[in-house]
Structure formats: structure tokens, C-alpha cells
Design an enzyme around this catalytic site. Structure first.
Site, PDB file in Angstrom:
ATOM      1  N   LYS A  13       0.822  -1.221   0.000  1.00 53.49           N
ATOM      2  CA  LYS A  13       0.000   0.000   0.000  1.00 53.49           C
ATOM      3  C   LYS A  13       0.853   1.267   0.000  1.00 53.49           C
ATOM      4  CE  LYS A  13      -2.344  -0.777   3.829  1.00 53.49           C
ATOM      5  NZ  LYS A  13      -1.943  -2.126   4.258  1.00 53.49           N
ATOM      6  N   ARG A  88      -9.400   1.335   8.995  1.00 54.20           N
ATOM      7  CA  ARG A  88      -9.077  -0.053   9.332  1.00 54.20           C
ATOM      8  C   ARG A  88     -10.148  -0.696  10.191  1.00 54.20           C
ATOM      9  NH1 ARG A  88      -2.928   0.859   8.848  1.00 54.20           N
ATOM     10  NH2 ARG A  88      -1.968  -1.147   9.240  1.00 54.20           N
ATOM     11  N   ARG A 129      11.278  -3.268   9.536  1.00 55.53           N
ATOM     12  CA  ARG A 129      10.908  -2.116  10.357  1.00 55.53           C
ATOM     13  C   ARG A 129      10.781  -2.582  11.801  1.00 55.53           C
ATOM     14  NH1 ARG A 129       5.573   0.370   7.962  1.00 55.53           N
ATOM     15  NH2 ARG A 129       4.606  -0.661   9.733  1.00 55.53           N
ATOM     16  N   ARG A 140      -0.503  -8.279  13.583  1.00 53.29           N
ATOM     17  CA  ARG A 140      -1.048  -7.339  12.603  1.00 53.29           C
ATOM     18  C   ARG A 140      -1.926  -8.049  11.577  1.00 53.29           C
ATOM     19  NH1 ARG A 140       4.311  -5.011  11.062  1.00 53.29           N
ATOM     20  NH2 ARG A 140       3.247  -3.923   9.393  1.00 53.29           N
TER      21      ARG A 140
HETATM   22  P1  AMP Z   1       1.142   0.782   8.729  1.00 51.39           P
HETATM   23  O1  AMP Z   1       2.314   1.666   8.437  1.00 51.39           O
HETATM   24  O2  AMP Z   1      -0.096   1.169   7.948  1.00 51.39           O
HETATM   25  O3  AMP Z   1       1.465  -0.679   8.590  1.00 51.39           O
HETATM   26  O4  AMP Z   1       0.745   1.017  10.261  1.00 51.39           O
HETATM   27  C1  AMP Z   1       1.659   0.736  11.301  1.00 51.39           C
HETATM   28  C2  AMP Z   1       0.941   0.728  12.639  1.00 51.39           C
HETATM   29  O5  AMP Z   1       0.351   2.025  12.872  1.00 51.39           O
HETATM   30  C3  AMP Z   1      -0.218  -0.250  12.753  1.00 51.39           C
HETATM   31  O6  AMP Z   1       0.210  -1.555  13.090  1.00 51.39           O
HETATM   32  C4  AMP Z   1      -1.046   0.397  13.861  1.00 51.39           C
HETATM   33  O7  AMP Z   1      -0.454   0.198  15.136  1.00 51.39           O
HETATM   34  C5  AMP Z   1      -0.907   1.882  13.533  1.00 51.39           C
HETATM   35  N1  AMP Z   1      -1.965   2.323  12.599  1.00 51.39           N
HETATM   36  C6  AMP Z   1      -1.795   2.749  11.316  1.00 51.39           C
HETATM   37  N2  AMP Z   1      -2.971   3.063  10.754  1.00 51.39           N
HETATM   38  C7  AMP Z   1      -3.927   2.816  11.689  1.00 51.39           C
HETATM   39  C8  AMP Z   1      -5.342   2.912  11.709  1.00 51.39           C
HETATM   40  N3  AMP Z   1      -6.042   3.316  10.637  1.00 51.39           N
HETATM   41  N4  AMP Z   1      -5.977   2.584  12.866  1.00 51.39           N
HETATM   42  C9  AMP Z   1      -5.303   2.184  13.962  1.00 51.39           C
HETATM   43  N5  AMP Z   1      -3.963   2.041  14.000  1.00 51.39           N
HETATM   44  C10 AMP Z   1      -3.270   2.343  12.878  1.00 51.39           C
END
Ligand code: AMP
Length: 182
Positions: A13, A88, A129, A140
Site C-alpha cells: 500500500k 481499518r 521495520r 497485525r
Molecule cells: P502501517 O504503516 O499502515 O502498517 O501502520 C503501522 C501501525 O500504525 C499499525 O500496526 C497500527 O499500530 C498503527 N496504525 C496505522 N494506521 C492505523 C489505523 N487506521 N488505525 C489504527 N492504527 C493504525
């Protein structure tokens, strides 16, 4: 156009949202990036978000909706917006509707990127990461299954969902996404 890039963690994404935003000249809003920046800068939201992000759990919906609303109001979305990693949960999807309807806008496309879980896990482990350890990746993916995947039905019922096969070169996938939103 308000485009949601949707899919499991590791599906690509972030990479694709960046390319699409550049190609279409739109604002790219990644909630994951927003949280990582807030954590790095030790802001109030960052302090709240840290333990959730570290553990691979969702940051509470009200905090997440707030960061999205602030970013959208600051940057403006009249030229369009690519949402990456948001919404989400069902509550976030409804919060997004409320934010957008206040601006006389609505979600126009939801691009559902599909990649099998084995490939996703390999990609995440390779990315390395801080939240890409095997245990956190499993959390996740579980959270995605339970909380996020049900949104596919929600957006399908509205007629805005487009499935896009996420395997292939970055260029191949971005060409598929572009044709799905045009
Ligand atoms: P990502 O970079 O999209 O994989 O997001 C990394 C982490 O940020 C996730 O595992 C969540 O802890 C938090 N996070 C990102 N987007 C959301 C969201 N829409 N709702 C809740 N937590 C989020």
C-alpha cells in the site's frame, strides 16, 4: 477523488500510494507514517500511539480519526486524497464518511490490493521495520482479519470497491491500480 488503498499489512500500500499520489497530483495520507512521525517527535498523540504501534495493535479509533481529520483540514483534499492504512475498522470508516461529508465529499474508490499471506509475511520480515518481527507481524495479520477485512463487504455494497492483484513488479501493480481508478 478520494481513493482508499486497502489491503493487508505488507501488501504494498505504502509504495503504491506514493506513486499514485505523485502520478495524480494528490495528497497522500498514511496513518502509519503519521503515527511514526508523532512517536519520533514525542507529541501527545505519539505518546498514546507508541505502545499500540510497537505491539502491532490498532491505535484507538478516536485518536486515529483525529489525526486524519487534522491532516485533511491542514492540507485540504479538494485536489483529491489517497488514504493509505485508513480506515481499518468499521468505526473509522464511519468517521471518514462524517469528515468527508462535512467537506461535501465522499469516498470514490477503494482499491483492494490482494496478495497471499505467505508472500506478505516474507516481505514484512525482509523490510525489517521495528514492528516487523514475526510475533508483531502475526498480530497485525490477525487484526487485519478480524477488524479490517470486514470493510471489504462494507465498500462492496456501496459499489466503490475494485480488487487489484498485488503480485508483480511495482510498475505492473501501479498500472493496474491506475486503470482501476480511471
Ligand atoms: P502501517 O504503516 O499502515 O502498517 O501502520 C503501522 C501501525 O500504525 C499499525 O500496526 C497500527 O499500530 C498503527 N496504525 C496505522 N494506521 C492505523 C489505523 N487506521 N488505525 C489504527 N492504527 C493504525
Amino acid at each position: 477523488m478520494i481513493i482508499v488503498l486497502f489491503g493487508a499489512p505488507g501488501v504494498g500500500k505504502g509504495t503504491q500510494a506514493e506513486i499514485l499520489a505523485k502520478t495524480l497530483g494528490m495528497f497522500h495520507l498514511s496513518t502509519g507514517d503519521a503515527f511514526r512521525t508523532a512517536i519520533k517527535n514525542q507529541t501527545e498523540i505519539g505518546m498514546v500511539a507508541k505502545s499500540y504501534v510497537d505491539g502491532g495493535h490498532l491505535v484507538p479509533d478516536d485518536v486515529t480519526a483525529k489525526i486524519v481529520e487534522e491532516a485533511m483540514k491542514t492540507h485540504g483534499v479538494s485536489n483529491g486524497c489517497i488514504l493509505d492504512g485508513f480506515p481499518r475498522t468499521r468505526i473509522q470508516a464511519e468517521a471518514l464518511d462524517a469528515i468527508l461529508s462535512g467537506m461535501d465529499m465522499a469516498v470514490t474508490h477503494v482499491v483492494n490490493l490482494t496478495v497471499d499471506y505467505d508472500t506478505i509475511t516474507q516481505r514484512l520480515l525482509a523490510r525489517g521495520r521495528a514492528d516487523d518481527t514475526e510475533q508483531v507481524i502475526n498480530n497485525r495479520l490477525q487484526v487485519y482479519e478480524n477488524e479490517t477485512a470486514p470493510l471489504i463487504e462494507f465498500y462492496k455494497n456501496r459499489g466503490v470497491l475494485r480488487d487489484v492483484h498485488g503480485l508483480g513488479t511495482v510498475e505492473e501493480v501501479s498500472a493496474r491500480i491506475l486503470s482501476a481508478v480511471q
